[in-house]
Motif scaffolding. Structure first.
Motif, PDB file in Angstrom:
ATOM      1  N   ASN A 176       0.845  -1.187   0.000  1.00 38.35           N
ATOM      2  CA  ASN A 176       0.000   0.000   0.000  1.00 38.35           C
ATOM      3  C   ASN A 176       0.884   1.242   0.000  1.00 38.35           C
ATOM      4  OD1 ASN A 176      -2.394  -1.496   0.160  1.00 38.35           O
ATOM      5  ND2 ASN A 176      -2.271  -1.593   2.401  1.00 38.35           N
ATOM      6  N   VAL A 177       0.587   2.198  -0.886  1.00 41.12           N
ATOM      7  CA  VAL A 177       1.382   3.430  -0.980  1.00 41.12           C
ATOM      8  C   VAL A 177       0.431   4.621  -1.044  1.00 41.12           C
ATOM      9  CG1 VAL A 177       3.147   4.676  -2.288  1.00 41.12           C
ATOM     10  CG2 VAL A 177       3.195   2.182  -2.221  1.00 41.12           C
ATOM     11  N   ASN A 179      -1.581   7.860  -1.910  1.00 40.52           N
ATOM     12  CA  ASN A 179      -1.913   8.391  -3.242  1.00 40.52           C
ATOM     13  C   ASN A 179      -2.412   9.838  -3.197  1.00 40.52           C
ATOM     14  OD1 ASN A 179      -4.457   8.111  -2.157  1.00 40.52           O
ATOM     15  ND2 ASN A 179      -5.128   6.495  -3.565  1.00 40.52           N
ATOM     16  N   SER A 218       1.796  11.281  -7.685  1.00 35.98           N
ATOM     17  CA  SER A 218       1.678  10.900  -6.277  1.00 35.98           C
ATOM     18  C   SER A 218       2.737   9.832  -5.983  1.00 35.98           C
ATOM     19  CB  SER A 218       0.290  10.326  -5.987  1.00 35.98           C
ATOM     20  OG  SER A 218       0.137   9.077  -6.658  1.00 35.98           O
ATOM     21  N   TRP A 219       2.945   9.555  -4.702  1.00 37.18           N
ATOM     22  CA  TRP A 219       3.876   8.475  -4.329  1.00 37.18           C
ATOM     23  C   TRP A 219       3.386   7.140  -4.901  1.00 37.18           C
ATOM     24  CZ3 TRP A 219       8.537   9.507  -2.619  1.00 37.18           C
ATOM     25  CH2 TRP A 219       8.779  10.673  -1.888  1.00 37.18           C
ATOM     26  N   HIS A 220       2.076   6.952  -4.939  1.00 34.50           N
ATOM     27  CA  HIS A 220       1.516   5.715  -5.484  1.00 34.50           C
ATOM     28  C   HIS A 220       1.863   5.573  -6.969  1.00 34.50           C
ATOM     29  CE1 HIS A 220      -2.047   3.404  -7.231  1.00 34.50           C
ATOM     30  NE2 HIS A 220      -1.355   2.519  -6.555  1.00 34.50           N
ATOM     31  N   GLU A 221       1.710   6.660  -7.723  1.00 32.33           N
ATOM     32  CA  GLU A 221       2.062   6.620  -9.150  1.00 32.33           C
ATOM     33  C   GLU A 221       3.555   6.372  -9.331  1.00 32.33           C
ATOM     34  OE1 GLU A 221      -0.845   9.659 -11.459  1.00 32.33           O
ATOM     35  OE2 GLU A 221       0.083  10.480  -9.650  1.00 32.33           O
ATOM     36  N   ALA A 223       5.422   4.665  -7.299  1.00 31.31           N
ATOM     37  CA  ALA A 223       5.617   3.241  -7.015  1.00 31.31           C
ATOM     38  C   ALA A 223       5.219   2.370  -8.205  1.00 31.31           C
ATOM     39  CB  ALA A 223       4.812   2.850  -5.776  1.00 31.31           C
ATOM     40  N   VAL A 236       0.351  -3.216  -6.159  1.00 27.03           N
ATOM     41  CA  VAL A 236       0.570  -1.931  -5.483  1.00 27.03           C
ATOM     42  C   VAL A 236      -0.734  -1.146  -5.449  1.00 27.03           C
ATOM     43  CG1 VAL A 236       1.925   0.204  -5.438  1.00 27.03           C
ATOM     44  CG2 VAL A 236       2.971  -1.908  -6.288  1.00 27.03           C
ATOM     45  N   SER A 237      -1.292  -0.976  -4.243  1.00 22.18           N
ATOM     46  CA  SER A 237      -2.571  -0.275  -4.071  1.00 22.18           C
ATOM     47  C   SER A 237      -2.345   1.125  -3.506  1.00 22.18           C
ATOM     48  CB  SER A 237      -3.476  -1.058  -3.110  1.00 22.18           C
ATOM     49  OG  SER A 237      -3.697  -2.354  -3.592  1.00 22.18           O
ATOM     50  N   GLY A 238      -3.209   2.054  -3.912  1.00 23.25           N
ATOM     51  CA  GLY A 238      -3.147   3.413  -3.390  1.00 23.25           C
ATOM     52  C   GLY A 238      -4.015   3.564  -2.148  1.00 23.25           C
TER      53      GLY A 238
END
Length: 281
Positions: A176-177, A179, A218-221, A223, A236-238
């Motif tokens: 999980n990261v 978003n 974003s950090w999620h993107e 990742a 990898v989920s936001g």
């Protein structure tokens, strides 16, 4: 031969400057780790600077443990403000050029458009407050200094988000990261080159500049891009920041506007994806 002192030599930026230094043999390079330049002991620091007598200082050393700074406030301010004040004073008195590195964390994250150098600062954590105090002290003691604000720094060296993701994506099936924190990564090798481009430029224009790679993510993107370039199978989920509480608050939006540094120093700043690929080569 002019003498360049690089503080924080073992950090990401210091390490990248060390790689680049061989292309600039016209300088006498001194890469100082925390034993050679003691940022948490000002009396010792003063003696060290007077012994080295640099013509140019690239101040990459800093207290960067964002969460620990919430409890190690005094140490964070000693390194990020008091030592910067002393270094700036030394540079001014000895007519040494100074480039000091700062951070996007001087902002509170409430903007929705890219932040330029004139934007009001309002740090929301101790680390950001200590770095902003360092900026103020630097320019008060040495109006001829250059400060470069940067964000989300990563490199093949040191500890950083990219290396952490590379490791976790090989160890775990899912991650999980957050978003909802928006900005742009900075490849330390690009920033190191930008510092040297400034140093070699015909005109030295003091003040504050922004530098990060191009892009808004974003950090999620970020990742997800690391997953793609690394060919990892991890899911990898936001998630929102509220689902991943940390001791220090992070700015929700800290995208830096780079027009000033691109115009004045004619810099060509790569898109973050171009630079990220280099980590995987």
């Amino acid at each position: 031969m002019k003498k360049i002192l690089v503080t924080g030599a073992n950090g990401q930026l210091g390490s990248e400057l060390s790689v680049l230094s061989s292309k600039y043999p016209e300088y006498n390079w001194i890469f100082a780790d925390r034993t050679q330049i003691t940022l948490d002991n000002l009396e010792v620091l003063k003696l060290q600077l007077n012994e080295i007598k640099p013509d140019i200082i690239l101040n990459c050393g800093a207290y960067t443990a964002v969460d620990k700074a919430e409890t190690e406030t005094e140490l964070a301010f000693t390194i990020n403000e008091s030592s910067v004040k002393l270094i700036a004073e030394f540079a001014s008195e000895n007519r040494a050029k100074l480039i000091h590195i700062s951070t996007d964390y001087v902002f509170d994250g409430t903007s929705s458009i890219a932040l330029n150098e004139e934007e009001k600062t309002n740090p929301i954590n101790v680390y950001g407050a200590s770095k902003r105090a360092g900026e103020i002290a630097c320019l008060e003691k040495n109006p001829d200094a250059i400060i470069v604000r940067t964000s989300w720094v990563y490199s093949k060296f040191g500890n950083n988000f990219v290396k952490t993701m590379q490791r976790l994506m090989q160890e775990r099936e899912s991650l999980n990261v957050v978003n909802d924190q928006i900005g742009s990564p900075t490849y330390a090798a690009d920033l190191a080159q930008a510092m040297l481009d400034i140093l070699k430029a015909p005109n030295w224009i003091p003040g504050i500049y922004n530098y990060s790679n191009e892009g808004e993510i974003s950090w999620h993107e970020f990742a997800l891009d690391i997953k793609e370039f690394g060919g990892y199978n991890c899911n990898v989920s936001g998630i929102p920041s509220s689902a991943y509480p940390t001791p220090a608050k992070r700015p929700e939006f800290s995208l830096l506007d780079k027009k000033k540094i691109k115009t004045i120093y004619n810099l060509d700043i790569p898109n973050y994806k171009e630079s990220l690929k280099k980590i995987f080569i």
